[in-house]
Write an enzyme that holds these catalytic residues in place. Sequence first.
Site, PDB file in Angstrom:
ATOM      1  N   CYS A  57       0.846  -1.204   0.000  1.00 23.40           N
ATOM      2  CA  CYS A  57       0.000   0.000   0.000  1.00 23.40           C
ATOM      3  C   CYS A  57       0.881   1.252   0.000  1.00 23.40           C
ATOM      4  CB  CYS A  57      -0.975  -0.064   1.172  1.00 23.40           C
ATOM      5  SG  CYS A  57      -2.460   0.905   0.875  1.00 23.40           S
TER       6      CYS A  57
ATOM      7  N   HIS B  81      -3.580  -5.108   0.631  1.00 26.90           N
ATOM      8  CA  HIS B  81      -2.947  -5.613   1.866  1.00 26.90           C
ATOM      9  C   HIS B  81      -3.013  -7.141   1.902  1.00 26.90           C
ATOM     10  CE1 HIS B  81      -2.468  -1.755   4.005  1.00 26.90           C
ATOM     11  NE2 HIS B  81      -3.475  -1.388   3.238  1.00 26.90           N
TER      12      HIS B  81
ATOM     13  N   GLU C  56      -1.549  -9.110   3.709  1.00 24.66           N
ATOM     14  CA  GLU C  56      -1.386  -9.671   5.059  1.00 24.66           C
ATOM     15  C   GLU C  56      -2.698 -10.144   5.682  1.00 24.66           C
ATOM     16  OE1 GLU C  56      -0.936  -6.492   4.205  1.00 24.66           O
ATOM     17  OE2 GLU C  56      -1.406  -5.078   5.813  1.00 24.66           O
TER      18      GLU C  56
HETATM   19  N1  GLN Z   1      -2.108   6.605   2.947  1.00 22.37           N
HETATM   20  C1  GLN Z   1      -2.149   5.859   1.739  1.00 22.37           C
HETATM   21  C2  GLN Z   1      -3.516   5.922   1.058  1.00 22.37           C
HETATM   22  O1  GLN Z   1      -4.477   6.292   1.660  1.00 22.37           O
HETATM   23  C3  GLN Z   1      -1.775   4.423   1.994  1.00 22.37           C
HETATM   24  C4  GLN Z   1      -2.789   3.695   2.809  1.00 22.37           C
HETATM   25  C5  GLN Z   1      -2.286   2.410   3.354  1.00 22.37           C
HETATM   26  O2  GLN Z   1      -1.088   2.138   3.349  1.00 22.37           O
HETATM   27  N2  GLN Z   1      -3.169   1.614   3.903  1.00 22.37           N
HETATM   28  O3  GLN Z   1      -3.625   5.575  -0.095  1.00 22.37           O
END
Ligand code: GLN
Length: 543
Positions: A391, A518, A520
């Site tokens: 992300c 994600h 994970e």
């Molecule tokens: N802050 C970034 C976004 O909103 C990444 C978000 C994250 O890593 N979950 O896209």
Amino acid sequence: MKYVVVSGGVLSGLGKGVTASSIGVLLKSAGLRVTSIKIDPYLNSDAGTMSPFEHGEVFVLDDGGEVDLDLGNYERFLDINLGKDNNLTTGKIYSKVIEAERRGDYLGKTVQVIPHVTDAVQEWIEDVAHQPADGSDEIPDACIIELGGTVGDIESSPYIEALRQFQFRVGRENVTFVHVSLVPVMGPVGEQKTKPTQHTVKELRGLGITPDILVCRSTAPLNDETREKLAAFCHVPPQAVMSTHDVPNIYHVPLMLQEQGLCDILGVDCHSTSLLSDWKIMAHHLDTLSEEVHIAMVGKYTNLSDAYLSVIKSLQHAAMAVDRKLIIDWIEASHLETDWGDKNEHDTAWAQLKQADGVLVPGGFGDRGVEGKILAANYARTSNTPYLGICLGLQVATIEFCRNVLGLEGANSTEFDENAKTAAVVFMPEISKTHLGGTMRLGARPTLWQVDDCAIKRLYGEGESVDERHRHRYEVNPDLIERIEAAGLVFVGKDETGQRCEIFELEGHPYYIGVQYHPEFKSRPGRPSPPFLGLLKASTGQL
Ligand code: GLN
């Protein structure tokens, strides 16, 4: 439907969630279909707006629910997929009751905590317990209900009352109450003290719930004398006093409960499936790993591992698969920055980064440490060190690539610099700018492969698409994609519109992968998430 209600006493952080999930494992190993509900007595509707710093990671579900990290324990231990309703909060229950009141459902009545809120809690539990969770259409046979917080908290009292009533609603024989408590050890001879447990059970019984089983957290196994004393003072038979003492890894917990006869007390045969023997193998395998692999985690809440719980679990699952003992080197991202004030911290952070076998930059929000993460991505790219960016980790690597390979000076994300000279990462058009709760791009979304063959695709194996969970507001600027790809950073996975970048892979690098989602949240013991497995394989020369 059988219900197991798990409450906690004395203090928080006793591993109530792990205990509850472990009981679920025992029921599952007896051939039952198991689901779970976590009750969080806070007023937030969900965990999405809470700081991981205070509350631990925000776990994301397939349906986009942003929930307590304990739901992650349940999904991993029981190999199930839960929905947002499996996390009941005071915010949700009050919203529901107030909505019903406005609709006129209680017309003429004074709406009160008892019976209206307590009824709503019981209806919620019964309803959610009956929803299939293991991928089949079958209704579960058993539901584990974990009550967050500690008995005696003002906030949790409506739930205790609801659960007290619940035993009559569904039949006493269908509910088992388990209370998790602490047995501290005092003095030079290490005396096990029972008083805190006596007090918390007294309090629980005063509220109308008599525990059937006590689970006692302690450093060492409970001795017979302690067990007898707890039984006598807490109104449970001695064989229902369980010891959950320190063990080398959490996979031992279901096994140690089973060895103490928990299955007999629950009235189930835990050996009717091969599940427990798989757990035994896993627990012992983890104990015997000795050759180390060092993964540098470059993040922001690095002194609070709960903030990255699922990432740690996923690394662990992958490390087991490559037969290595996982060592995570926590690096506070801002320490890597050139202008970091403390030279010692700066040097240590860089030394740690340079000796790591692989680098992971996890998700995150806000600009603290971002430049440090960009430096870490640069180091991994230019030194051929395996890298996984999740992300925000994908976003910082893209920024780094724009700055240093494409020469786009001042490239940044508009999250950190609204007037960035080159907006490498931009706000997604469909996201709300006024409401922060539950408005991100959330939950399971498909990623479609854009190439016939690449490392990450091979790791995922068969299938036209990948289904992973998301939680973000920003994305790689679609206008820059062509230029970025021409220079070798290829977006090998995109969403169904073909516009949004989901996975990148750097050409000519041993393993340089970024994922906008994600992974994970879907990793399981024995079935590690492919991007993590790739990182661990690459970091140990096994890719
Ligand atoms: N802050 C970034 C976004 O909103 C990444 C978000 C994250 O890593 N979950 O896209």
